[in-house]
Design an enzyme around this catalytic site. Structure first.
Site, mmCIF file in Angstrom:
data_model
loop_
_atom_site.group_PDB
_atom_site.id
_atom_site.type_symbol
_atom_site.label_atom_id
_atom_site.label_comp_id
_atom_site.label_asym_id
_atom_site.label_seq_id
_atom_site.Cartn_x
_atom_site.Cartn_y
_atom_site.Cartn_z
ATOM 1 N N HIS A 44 22.977 95.770 24.828
ATOM 2 C CA HIS A 44 24.132 95.693 25.729
ATOM 3 C C HIS A 44 23.988 96.709 26.877
ATOM 4 O O HIS A 44 24.273 96.391 28.038
ATOM 5 C CB HIS A 44 25.442 96.048 24.996
ATOM 6 C CG HIS A 44 25.862 95.091 23.929
ATOM 7 N ND1 HIS A 44 26.248 95.505 22.678
ATOM 8 C CD2 HIS A 44 26.001 93.732 23.927
ATOM 9 C CE1 HIS A 44 26.611 94.458 21.942
ATOM 10 N NE2 HIS A 44 26.466 93.377 22.677
ATOM 11 N N LYS A 64 37.451 86.493 14.700
ATOM 12 C CA LYS A 64 36.351 87.330 14.238
ATOM 13 C C LYS A 64 36.852 88.508 13.436
ATOM 14 O O LYS A 64 37.904 89.059 13.739
ATOM 15 C CB LYS A 64 35.590 87.850 15.459
ATOM 16 C CG LYS A 64 34.147 87.439 15.501
ATOM 17 C CD LYS A 64 33.515 87.967 16.759
ATOM 18 C CE LYS A 64 32.012 87.901 16.665
ATOM 19 N NZ LYS A 64 31.368 88.403 17.850
ATOM 20 N N ARG A 99 19.241 86.315 24.656
ATOM 21 C CA ARG A 99 18.129 86.736 23.799
ATOM 22 C C ARG A 99 17.222 85.560 23.476
ATOM 23 O O ARG A 99 16.244 85.322 24.132
ATOM 24 C CB ARG A 99 18.661 87.332 22.486
ATOM 25 C CG ARG A 99 19.192 88.731 22.608
ATOM 26 C CD ARG A 99 20.084 89.085 21.455
ATOM 27 N NE ARG A 99 21.258 88.231 21.427
ATOM 28 C CZ ARG A 99 22.326 88.430 20.685
ATOM 29 N NH1 ARG A 99 22.359 89.441 19.867
ATOM 30 N NH2 ARG A 99 23.354 87.619 20.744
ATOM 31 N N SER A 139 24.840 93.128 17.327
ATOM 32 C CA SER A 139 25.788 94.019 16.656
ATOM 33 C C SER A 139 25.798 93.764 15.155
ATOM 34 O O SER A 139 25.909 94.688 14.359
ATOM 35 C CB SER A 139 27.199 93.825 17.226
ATOM 36 O OG SER A 139 27.228 94.197 18.581
HETATM 37 P P1 ADP Z 1 30.112 88.034 22.134
HETATM 38 O O1 ADP Z 1 31.035 87.939 20.975
HETATM 39 O O2 ADP Z 1 30.703 87.666 23.450
HETATM 40 O O3 ADP Z 1 28.780 87.359 21.915
HETATM 41 P P2 ADP Z 1 28.650 90.524 21.998
HETATM 42 O O4 ADP Z 1 29.178 91.906 22.059
HETATM 43 O O5 ADP Z 1 27.903 90.146 20.771
HETATM 44 O O6 ADP Z 1 29.882 89.609 22.292
HETATM 45 O O7 ADP Z 1 27.678 90.274 23.223
HETATM 46 C C1 ADP Z 1 28.089 90.449 24.559
HETATM 47 C C2 ADP Z 1 27.004 89.914 25.461
HETATM 48 O O8 ADP Z 1 25.811 90.676 25.285
HETATM 49 C C3 ADP Z 1 26.613 88.446 25.190
HETATM 50 O O9 ADP Z 1 26.327 87.821 26.409
HETATM 51 C C4 ADP Z 1 25.363 88.572 24.358
HETATM 52 O O10 ADP Z 1 24.526 87.428 24.481
HETATM 53 C C5 ADP Z 1 24.733 89.796 25.015
HETATM 54 N N1 ADP Z 1 23.799 90.458 24.121
HETATM 55 C C6 ADP Z 1 23.987 90.822 22.839
HETATM 56 N N2 ADP Z 1 22.887 91.393 22.335
HETATM 57 C C7 ADP Z 1 21.949 91.398 23.328
HETATM 58 C C8 ADP Z 1 20.595 91.844 23.442
HETATM 59 N N3 ADP Z 1 19.951 92.379 22.422
HETATM 60 N N4 ADP Z 1 19.980 91.686 24.643
HETATM 61 C C9 ADP Z 1 20.637 91.117 25.677
HETATM 62 N N5 ADP Z 1 21.890 90.664 25.638
HETATM 63 C C10 ADP Z 1 22.554 90.803 24.481
#
Ligand code: ADP
Length: 174
Positions: free
Chosen positions: A17, A41, A90, A128
């Protein structure tokens, strides 16, 4: 003047992130990291804890601000005058999900453009839920998250008397 929103659960924020936020902030004038609370969630951290952890990462970054929000993301973008929504990509499964979401969001609010950035190679596997699971099993996540997030995870899982267990998240996309 381009204002962008980077929305997510950030439960918790990890280095993937952070990388996307920093790279996105170089492309826009202002980046708002928006931490949301999805009712469907089960979050490990409260909205306040998640916002606080994200804020600590970007304390000294004048282009980046952090806020919480609820409701439809593109409506939030419109409310604060953001023209762009940032997402991180990803693997292929991310693409399918993000593709569907982008089309749905475009239908709801055609004025907001979705900009997807490809993850850096070293963060391809990071999510996460992976961080939560490793930490809950006593693994070391220090190369995956900022130091203060590791401390918060240790407090959730390892502090004597704290019996909180991770929710198996195989079925949860994140
Ligand atoms: P959500 O519930 O919206 O998926 P997240 O906190 O999991 O929330 O992710 C927020 C954003 O960050 C999303 O666009 C997700 O694809 C991106 N993201 C999560 N992990 C990675 C990573 N390792 N590399 C790049 N982008 C990521």
């Amino acid at each position: 003047m381009i204002k962008a929103v980077f929305p997510g659960s950030f439960d918790p924020i990890h280095n993937g992130h952070v990388d996307i936020a920093k790279r996105a902030s170089r492309l826009v004038d202002e980046l708002v990291i928006a931490v949301y609370d999805k009712p469907l969630k089960n979050f490990l951290f409260s909205p306040e804890e998640r916002i606080d952890m994200v804020k600590k990462v970007f304390l000294n970054d004048s282009k980046i601000t952090v806020t919480g929000y609820s409701g439809i993301t593109v409506h939030f973008c419109q409310q604060i005058g953001a023209q762009v929504m940032i997402r991180g990509l990803r693997v292929f499964s991310d693409f399918e999900y993000e593709f569907r979401m982008a089309l749905a969001n475009h239908r709801i609010e055609p004025e907001v453009e979705v900009m997807a950035l490809i993850t850096s190679e070293e963060h391809t596997f990071l999510s996460s839920s992976t961080v939560r699971e490793i930490s809950s099993l006593g693994g070391n996540v220090s190369t995956m998250v900022p130091e203060h997030v590791k401390i918060a995870l240790d407090a959730k899982f390892n502090t004597p008397g704290n019996d909180q267990r991770v929710i198996p998240s195989h079925s949860i996309r994140d």
